[in-house]
Design an enzyme around this catalytic site. Structure first.
Site, PDB file in Angstrom:
ATOM      1  N   THR A  47      -7.679 -11.548  -5.537  1.00  0.00           N
ATOM      2  CA  THR A  47      -7.113 -12.476  -6.709  1.00  0.00           C
ATOM      3  C   THR A  47      -7.840 -13.525  -6.881  1.00  0.00           C
ATOM      4  O   THR A  47      -7.952 -14.430  -7.949  1.00  0.00           O
ATOM      5  CB  THR A  47      -5.659 -12.668  -6.595  1.00  0.00           C
ATOM      6  OG1 THR A  47      -4.985 -11.176  -6.522  1.00  0.00           O
ATOM      7  CG2 THR A  47      -4.980 -13.076  -7.963  1.00  0.00           C
ATOM      8  N   TYR A 135      -5.469  -5.246   5.396  1.00  0.00           N
ATOM      9  CA  TYR A 135      -5.485  -5.106   3.984  1.00  0.00           C
ATOM     10  C   TYR A 135      -6.167  -3.723   3.774  1.00  0.00           C
ATOM     11  O   TYR A 135      -7.675  -3.716   3.433  1.00  0.00           O
ATOM     12  CB  TYR A 135      -6.056  -6.457   3.404  1.00  0.00           C
ATOM     13  CG  TYR A 135      -6.118  -6.258   1.654  1.00  0.00           C
ATOM     14  CD1 TYR A 135      -5.208  -5.453   1.170  1.00  0.00           C
ATOM     15  CD2 TYR A 135      -6.882  -7.452   1.013  1.00  0.00           C
ATOM     16  CE1 TYR A 135      -5.220  -5.382  -0.453  1.00  0.00           C
ATOM     17  CE2 TYR A 135      -6.908  -7.338  -0.316  1.00  0.00           C
ATOM     18  CZ  TYR A 135      -6.154  -6.343  -1.083  1.00  0.00           C
ATOM     19  OH  TYR A 135      -6.147  -6.383  -2.351  1.00  0.00           O
ATOM     20  N   LYS A 163      -1.211  -5.369   4.364  1.00  0.00           N
ATOM     21  CA  LYS A 163      -0.962  -5.238   3.060  1.00  0.00           C
ATOM     22  C   LYS A 163      -1.483  -4.031   2.451  1.00  0.00           C
ATOM     23  O   LYS A 163      -2.646  -3.682   2.711  1.00  0.00           O
ATOM     24  CB  LYS A 163      -1.748  -6.428   2.211  1.00  0.00           C
ATOM     25  CG  LYS A 163      -1.537  -6.405   0.915  1.00  0.00           C
ATOM     26  CD  LYS A 163      -2.534  -7.530   0.246  1.00  0.00           C
ATOM     27  CE  LYS A 163      -2.475  -7.492  -1.331  1.00  0.00           C
ATOM     28  NZ  LYS A 163      -3.255  -8.419  -1.919  1.00  0.00           N
ATOM     29  N   ILE A 205       2.920  -8.866  -1.186  1.00  0.00           N
ATOM     30  CA  ILE A 205       1.911  -9.914  -1.515  1.00  0.00           C
ATOM     31  C   ILE A 205       1.611  -9.615  -2.916  1.00  0.00           C
ATOM     32  O   ILE A 205       0.711  -8.580  -3.051  1.00  0.00           O
ATOM     33  CB  ILE A 205       0.694  -9.660  -0.322  1.00  0.00           C
ATOM     34  CG1 ILE A 205       1.209  -9.931   1.117  1.00  0.00           C
ATOM     35  CG2 ILE A 205      -0.469 -10.699  -0.815  1.00  0.00           C
ATOM     36  CD1 ILE A 205       0.134  -9.612   1.945  1.00  0.00           C
TER      37      ILE A 205
END
Length: 297
Positions: A47, A135, A163, A205
């Site tokens: 992001t 992740y 995540k 998250i």
């Protein structure tokens, strides 16, 4: 690693009109997110436009956000790369800056084997004292990290969680059932937060928490305290907003939404482009149905 928090926001990176990083606005955003429900922040993850932020800018952002936040919340540095050596060096720099943890994405483009993934993360974790969060986001990396690899990595003491953004709930259940007891699983998709909580994950998250952090926090807290009906009602209420924030590639919609609402975060760096009018209109329409938790002024 539950002390990192149940609600962590994957922050956008604000840019000035000339395209340079707006560090002051990043600090303001970080504090606003903590004021609206977030326990911690991922700085320069997906992001945060990590592919187009330079290493020097990343390190300056880690330092700026950590300086602003202090002990009010946790700062998690996005230090991953598809080069093990680069990810290792970036992680060591983040450790020196003083962040609380690092987020390490599955290497993208070069398509490593599962053994390659294991050795990649093991090499980084053994070189740092930072808590490391894996992740898994195969929609972006192409390579999917199998549950068996995650379970194996969970035995490394400072690999503290994952995540999980694969959306593969069967795989996620296998992970939760077999990792060590203090290994933490966060949803990496806002739409999967409640389903994953029901399976035993710890939190999320999030991207949507830029706008509705208190409401997401209420959903999580309600579920954990046993008020599942209230949690489900919040989930259903937030679903249209969440859908609108992913109608095109993240972070295009969330940056448009923040700018539209009056919290200036600037544009995006190419090859990412700003929302076209069709996308913008859809987001504007979606926002009308929601109370915004982020302090705008």
């Amino acid at each position: 690693m539950k002390e990192l928090g149940r609600l962590i926001t994957a922050m956008v990176t604000p840019f000035k009109t000339d395209g340079t990083v707006d560090y002051a606005q990043a600090q303001k955003l970080a504090l606003g997110l903590l004021d609206s429900g977030s326990d911690g922040l991922v700085v320069v993850g997906t992001t945060g436009e990590s592919p187009t932020v330079t290493w020097e800018e990343e390190h300056a952002l880690f330092a700026a956000v950590k300086s602003a936040v202090g002990n009010r919340g946790k700062v998690i540095a996005g230090t991953g790369a598809n080069s093990t050596q680069e990810a290792l060096e970036n992680t060591l720099k983040a450790e020196k800056i003083g962040v609380d943890a690092c987020l390490l994405v599955v290497p993208y483009y070069n398509k490593p084997t599962q053994e390659g993934l294991y050795l990649h993360f093991k090499t980084i974790a053994e070189a740092t004292k930072l808590p490391c969060i894996l992740y898994n986001v195969p929609s972006r990396t192409i390579t999917h990290m199998n549950p068996e690899t995650v379970i194996r990595l969970s035995q490394i003491p400072n690999i503290v969680g994952i995540k999980e953004a694969s959306g593969k709930l069967d795989d996620i259940a296998q992970i939760i059932n077999n990792v060590r007891p203090d290994f933490t699983v966060w949803s990496g998709n806002d739409s999967d937060t409640l389903p994953m909580l029901a399976m035993g994950s710890y939190g999320v998250i999030s991207v949507a928490s830029h706008l509705v952090g208190n409401q997401i926090k209420d959903m999580i807290t309600s579920f954990v305290s046993g008020n599942t009906e209230h949690a489900a009602a919040i989930h259903r209420h937030l679903t249209p907003l969440i859908r609108s924030l992913f109608v095109v590639s993240n972070p295009i919609p969330i940056k448009y939404a923040l700018n539209y609402l009056g919290f200036e975060v600037g544009g995006l760096r190419l090859p990412m482009t700003e929302a076209d009018e069709k996308t913008a209109a859809l987001i504007r329409e979606s926002l009308r149905g929601y109370t915004i938790d982020l302090p705008i002024k």
